[in-house]
Design a protein around this motif. Structure first.
Motif, PDB file in Angstrom:
ATOM      1  N   ILE A   1       0.888  -1.157   0.000  1.00 31.25           N
ATOM      2  CA  ILE A   1       0.000   0.000   0.000  1.00 31.25           C
ATOM      3  C   ILE A   1       0.928   1.210   0.000  1.00 31.25           C
ATOM      4  O   ILE A   1       1.861   1.264   0.812  1.00 31.25           O
ATOM      5  N   THR A   2       0.722   2.144  -0.910  1.00 35.86           N
ATOM      6  CA  THR A   2       1.615   3.297  -0.974  1.00 35.86           C
ATOM      7  C   THR A   2       0.816   4.587  -0.891  1.00 35.86           C
ATOM      8  O   THR A   2      -0.363   4.640  -1.239  1.00 35.86           O
ATOM      9  N   LEU A   3       1.495   5.628  -0.426  1.00 42.67           N
ATOM     10  CA  LEU A   3       0.864   6.935  -0.249  1.00 42.67           C
ATOM     11  C   LEU A   3       1.855   8.012  -0.668  1.00 42.67           C
ATOM     12  O   LEU A   3       2.982   8.063  -0.159  1.00 42.67           O
ATOM     13  N   LYS A   4       1.433   8.834  -1.599  1.00 41.49           N
ATOM     14  CA  LYS A   4       2.287   9.927  -2.071  1.00 41.49           C
ATOM     15  C   LYS A   4       2.451  10.962  -0.965  1.00 41.49           C
ATOM     16  O   LYS A   4       1.484  11.340  -0.300  1.00 41.49           O
TER      17      LYS A   4
ATOM     18  N   ALA B   1       2.154   8.621 -13.408  1.00 38.28           N
ATOM     19  CA  ALA B   1       1.241   8.907 -14.518  1.00 38.28           C
ATOM     20  C   ALA B   1      -0.068   9.561 -14.088  1.00 38.28           C
ATOM     21  O   ALA B   1      -0.628  10.379 -14.826  1.00 38.28           O
ATOM     22  N   ARG B   2      -0.566   9.209 -12.914  1.00 35.75           N
ATOM     23  CA  ARG B   2      -1.888   9.680 -12.481  1.00 35.75           C
ATOM     24  C   ARG B   2      -1.729  10.678 -11.337  1.00 35.75           C
ATOM     25  O   ARG B   2      -1.577  10.292 -10.173  1.00 35.75           O
ATOM     26  N   HIS B   3      -1.777  11.966 -11.656  1.00 37.36           N
ATOM     27  CA  HIS B   3      -1.577  12.988 -10.633  1.00 37.36           C
ATOM     28  C   HIS B   3      -2.776  13.112  -9.693  1.00 37.36           C
ATOM     29  O   HIS B   3      -2.669  13.745  -8.637  1.00 37.36           O
ATOM     30  N   ASP B   4      -3.912  12.523 -10.068  1.00 32.91           N
ATOM     31  CA  ASP B   4      -5.080  12.522  -9.187  1.00 32.91           C
ATOM     32  C   ASP B   4      -4.981  11.430  -8.133  1.00 32.91           C
ATOM     33  O   ASP B   4      -5.751  11.428  -7.165  1.00 32.91           O
ATOM     34  N   VAL B   5      -4.066  10.507  -8.304  1.00 37.08           N
ATOM     35  CA  VAL B   5      -3.935   9.354  -7.410  1.00 37.08           C
ATOM     36  C   VAL B   5      -2.847   9.625  -6.377  1.00 37.08           C
ATOM     37  O   VAL B   5      -1.702   9.913  -6.717  1.00 37.08           O
ATOM     38  N   HIS B   6      -3.215   9.536  -5.097  1.00 35.99           N
ATOM     39  CA  HIS B   6      -2.246   9.674  -4.010  1.00 35.99           C
ATOM     40  C   HIS B   6      -2.087   8.366  -3.233  1.00 35.99           C
ATOM     41  O   HIS B   6      -1.050   8.157  -2.607  1.00 35.99           O
TER      42      HIS B   6
ATOM     43  N   PRO C   1      -7.101   6.916 -17.779  1.00 34.05           N
ATOM     44  CA  PRO C   1      -6.936   8.227 -17.151  1.00 34.05           C
ATOM     45  C   PRO C   1      -7.819   8.490 -15.945  1.00 34.05           C
ATOM     46  O   PRO C   1      -7.569   9.427 -15.193  1.00 34.05           O
ATOM     47  N   THR C   2      -8.875   7.688 -15.750  1.00 31.51           N
ATOM     48  CA  THR C   2      -9.813   7.984 -14.669  1.00 31.51           C
ATOM     49  C   THR C   2     -10.186   6.784 -13.815  1.00 31.51           C
ATOM     50  O   THR C   2     -10.690   6.958 -12.702  1.00 31.51           O
ATOM     51  N   ASN C   3      -9.989   5.565 -14.301  1.00 32.15           N
ATOM     52  CA  ASN C   3     -10.414   4.382 -13.553  1.00 32.15           C
ATOM     53  C   ASN C   3      -9.707   4.277 -12.205  1.00 32.15           C
ATOM     54  O   ASN C   3      -8.533   4.594 -12.084  1.00 32.15           O
ATOM     55  N   GLN C   4     -10.439   3.799 -11.207  1.00 33.06           N
ATOM     56  CA  GLN C   4      -9.872   3.599  -9.878  1.00 33.06           C
ATOM     57  C   GLN C   4      -9.520   2.140  -9.601  1.00 33.06           C
ATOM     58  O   GLN C   4      -8.859   1.852  -8.602  1.00 33.06           O
ATOM     59  N   PHE C   5      -9.945   1.231 -10.473  1.00 35.36           N
ATOM     60  CA  PHE C   5      -9.716  -0.199 -10.241  1.00 35.36           C
ATOM     61  C   PHE C   5      -9.039  -0.828 -11.453  1.00 35.36           C
ATOM     62  O   PHE C   5      -9.447  -0.598 -12.592  1.00 35.36           O
TER      63      PHE C   5
ATOM     64  N   THR D   1      -7.353   9.453  -2.011  1.00 39.94           N
ATOM     65  CA  THR D   1      -7.049   9.397  -0.582  1.00 39.94           C
ATOM     66  C   THR D   1      -6.930   7.954  -0.111  1.00 39.94           C
ATOM     67  O   THR D   1      -7.464   7.033  -0.743  1.00 39.94           O
ATOM     68  N   ILE D   2      -6.273   7.769   1.023  1.00 37.29           N
ATOM     69  CA  ILE D   2      -6.137   6.432   1.594  1.00 37.29           C
ATOM     70  C   ILE D   2      -7.491   5.905   2.050  1.00 37.29           C
ATOM     71  O   ILE D   2      -7.768   4.697   1.978  1.00 37.29           O
ATOM     72  N   GLU D   3      -8.373   6.802   2.490  1.00 36.66           N
ATOM     73  CA  GLU D   3      -9.715   6.384   2.925  1.00 36.66           C
ATOM     74  C   GLU D   3     -10.514   5.824   1.748  1.00 36.66           C
ATOM     75  O   GLU D   3     -11.176   4.787   1.860  1.00 36.66           O
ATOM     76  N   GLU D   4     -10.429   6.496   0.606  1.00 35.97           N
ATOM     77  CA  GLU D   4     -11.145   6.015  -0.580  1.00 35.97           C
ATOM     78  C   GLU D   4     -10.545   4.710  -1.089  1.00 35.97           C
ATOM     79  O   GLU D   4     -11.272   3.839  -1.590  1.00 35.97           O
TER      80      GLU D   4
END
Length: 370
Positions: A112-115, A187-192, A251-255, A269-272
């Motif tokens: 599990i990683t977190l920016k 690649a995904r700046h929306d992903v932390h 570009p948008t998928n979360q899974f 977020t880590i919560e999401e």
């Protein structure tokens, strides 16, 4: 290589289920998988035009205080981290403990990683936090997490030696974890936050052509947030795979379901990310059990038709919405008078908060946030 014996009659039944799927089932599944990927890309969807005279509804977050708070930095670590990085380390450390309790781990593997917030502007940044290879999920603490750059190099920090009693020294980065996570973080700046694990049912489902079918509320959530697939190329230790991995995530998928491997959840977020992994693993468990229960006979599975699926997806948009009565109280606070205003629960925060409290009860706060 000798084939190992099946562990149980339940495992044998699951194997029979997958073998018994008909050509009709495979055709349905393939078209369903294509629909799921397309459904979550803007270029594949259409929307009706909105009236220019109607003001958009205000989204009112019902949660007025932070759901997840953590202890202050211990005095011997005050010079090692900023307050924000310490908070992130605490949230990630407890995430590993949560994953351990849910059996989303495999010995010393998985990540599990977190920016690290603000690290984009730092020399050599951005950085992300991940587990030190060789330390189990139930042994992760806020201070024994590693900070690495996108090349997988450890960013050295003056952490006292007694804080690293399990893996003394600078730490170890497991290459497959770096290959998968750094590619997405870059690649995904929306992903932390990126959550990857080998849940048994999710990994087993990844070995089939079924995909995740809309058989439950949890599955519908996954499909609505965007699900795509990445073919198995072997151990994820070859950096040449990174562009294909990123392209398949989109570009948008979360899974992203790594075929013959397991799931990746990539969120802001880590919560999401926890929310997503929880729903994905539940959806996979339901699906594997339902197909086992009917011997792979698709006609005995309650699969929604296209019209029903559209309504199911529409309702997922309102998944976090509070009852209408909550609007009155919120309106008094915000001076809002729009009848279309919506009060929203922080469902991801609430789910994570409960999981965090459970982990703290099991392991003790002093063993996690140290």
């Amino acid at each position: 290589m000798q084939t190992p014996p099946l562990a149980s009659s339940g495992t044998f039944l699951l194997a029979c289920v997958l073998i018994s799927l008909s050509t009709h089932v495979e055709a349905f599944v393939l078209s369903s998988r294509a629909h799921h990927y397309c459904h979550n890309h803007n270029s594949c969807s259409s929307s009706s035009s909105l009236s220019s005279t109607k003001s958009p509804p205000i989204i009112i977050n019902e949660e007025v205080s932070c759901l997840n708070t953590y202890p202050s930095i211990p005095s011997d670590l005050e010079g090692c981290f900023t307050d924000r990085e310490w908070e992130q380390r605490c949230s990630l450390a407890v995430s590993y403990r949560i994953a351990y309790l849910h059996d989303w781990h495999e010995n010393v593997f998985n990540h599990i990683t977190l920016k690290v917030d603000g690290s984009d502007s730092e020399p050599g940044g951005p950085y992300f936090l991940l587990n030190d290879f060789g330390i189990g999920f139930d042994e992760i603490t806020a201070s024994n997490l590693l900070k690495v750059n996108l090349d997988g190099m450890i960013i050295q920090q003056s952490i006292p030696a007694d804080r690293r009693e399990i893996n003394p020294g600078k730490g170890r980065v497991f290459k497959p974890g770096y290959v998968l996570h750094s590619a997405i973080h870059e690649a995904r700046h929306d992903v932390h936050a990126i959550w990857h694990g080998h849940d048994l049912d999710a990994s087993a489902l990844s070995q089939t052509t079924l995909g995740i079918l809309p058989l439950s509320q949890e599955a519908s959530y996954v499909l609505k947030k965007g699900l795509s697939f990445h073919p198995f190329e072997g151990s994820a230790n070859d950096e040449s795979e990174q562009p294909r991995l990123v392209a398949n995530l989109g570009p948008t998928n979360q899974f992203l379901l790594l075929e013959d491997h397991g799931p990746i959840v990539a969120c802001p977020t880590i919560e999401e990310a926890f929310h997503g992994m929880y729903f994905l693993t539940r959806a996979c468990k339901y699906q594997m059990k339902s197909f086992a229960a009917v011997g792979g006979d698709l006609s005995r599975i309650n699969i929604p038709d296209d019209e029903s699926k559209d309504e199911i997806m529409r309702r997922i948009d309102n998944f976090d919405e509070a009852p209408a009565a909550a609007k009155c109280t919120a309106s008094n606070t915000t001076n809002s008078h729009n009848k279309d205003d919506v009060v929203m629960h922080d469902t991801s925060g609430l789910m994570f908060a409960y999981a965090r409290r459970s982990a703290e009860r099991v392991f003790g706060k002093d063993q996690i946030y140290r």
